[in-house]
Design an enzyme around this catalytic site. Structure first.
Site, short mmCIF file in Angstrom:
data_model
loop_
_atom_site.label_atom_id
_atom_site.label_comp_id
_atom_site.label_asym_id
_atom_site.label_seq_id
_atom_site.Cartn_x
_atom_site.Cartn_y
_atom_site.Cartn_z
CG MET A 100 -99.98 -45.24 -33.22
SD MET A 100 -99.97 -46.70 -32.13
CE MET A 100 -98.64 -46.25 -30.99
CG ASP A 101 -100.87 -36.72 -33.07
OD1 ASP A 101 -100.83 -36.65 -31.84
OD2 ASP A 101 -100.85 -35.72 -33.82
N GLY A 102 -103.33 -38.23 -31.48
CA GLY A 102 -104.69 -37.77 -31.23
C GLY A 102 -105.42 -38.43 -30.09
#
Length: 326
Positions: A100-102
């Protein structure tokens, strides 16, 4: 509209004790309403110009969707049937893993405090859990906090841990109502004692739930997972249970932390934010996993993006080499 799965898992109340990550007041931005989870392919919110550039969008490349995909037609968007979106029931992955990046970039793009990005990311996770339940996906593993994240600013770590603990406490009842099993992997010895105790209790109290197993990787490192498995095997050799010649892949797999699930190998890995790496996540377990890299930032990952990843997964011919297909 209230979410039927996690009705209280929303933005923190104004008087919450959880620290904010920026001292300057931020503009009041109401949280975006959750999409109507009919499993229809629906167009999400407008993105910024920078988001569009990251996604490679442009004129003539579809109607505002990554990779030039067309927005759904009336025929595709009719009836709320997930398989009208091109999905085949028999070919859905049993185990989906997500990096779950960003979250922080999402907040910076909107001139919001960092914690707003994490709160928005939490809403995306809630939506993804509901979609997995409705589609019958059996295991969802999410990379919530890596061992590298311990090097982030102290106030950010405190916020993340407080948000995590608060969310778990409030949603335990929902996990039981929706028949969701919670499993934790990672070096939890680094967590606060209250959080360690809470997670142990949640794992124990939900262990018989069977609709969806949500595996949360906290203080996790794929490299350390292999190391700790080797240490356990070394002790067995020392105690005479095994000989060095006996050791094979199966012995290592049995000692990995993903032995908490019947499906330890993800069929599909999704990473958001356009980054093309797996960042020390499930290194052994991803040997034959199909990879999907989404251009959008995690808080913007919703129903449409998930169905896009599933369609991409189903369009591929999986190859396992000599490994037995499960």
């Amino acid at each position: 509209m209230a979410n039927p799965l996690f009705p209280r898992f929303n933005l923190l109340p104004p008087n919450s004790h959880v620290p904010r990550l920026r001292s300057m007041p931020s503009p009041h931005v109401p949280p975006p309403s959750l999409p109507r989870l009919s499993l229809r392919v629906s167009v999400q919110q407008t993105v910024t110009e920078e988001d569009e550039e990251r996604a490679g969008k442009g004129k003539g490349k579809g109607k505002g969707r990554p990779g030039g995909l067309e927005a759904p037609s009336e025929e595709e968007d009719n009836g709320g049937d997930p398989f009208s979106a091109g999905l085949r029931l028999e070919s859905l992955p049993k185990h989906v893993a997500v990096i779950m990046d960003g979250n922080r970039r999402w907040a910076r793009l909107r001139d919001l405090p960092v914690d707003s990005g994490y709160e928005a990311g939490l809403r995306s996770l809630r939506v993804l859990v509901e979609l997995c339940c409705k589609l019958g996906i059996e295991v969802l593993t999410v990379f919530a906090f890596s061992t590298d994240n311990w090097f982030r600013p102290k106030v950010e770590i405190e916020f993340l841990m407080s948000l995590f603990e608060r969310g778990v406490r409030e949603e335990l009842g929902s996990f039981h109502r929706e028949n969701i099993r919670i499993s934790i992997i990672g070096d939890t010895s680094k967590l606060q004692s209250s959080l360690q105790e809470l997670l142990a209790n949640v794992e124990e109290s939900t262990k018989n739930n069977s609709r969806l197993q949500l595996v949360v990787a906290v203080s996790y490192s794929g490299q350390y997972d292999v190391v700790q498995a080797c240490r356990k095997i070394a002790l067995k050799v020392k105690d005479g249970v095994l000989t060095p010649e006996d050791i094979n892949e199966s012995h290592i797999e049995e000692e990995l932390e993903t032995n908490c699930t019947h499906f330890p190998y993800p069929d599909l890995l999704i990473r958001t934010s356009g980054e093309l790496r797996i960042s020390n996540f499930l290194l052994w377990q991803l040997a034959y996993t199909e990879l999907f890299f989404a251009q959008c930032l995690w808080p913007d990952f919703g129903e449409y993006e998930f169905l896009e990843a599933l369609r991409a997964f189903q369009s591929r011919q999986r190859r396992y080499g000599r490994k037995r297909v499960e």
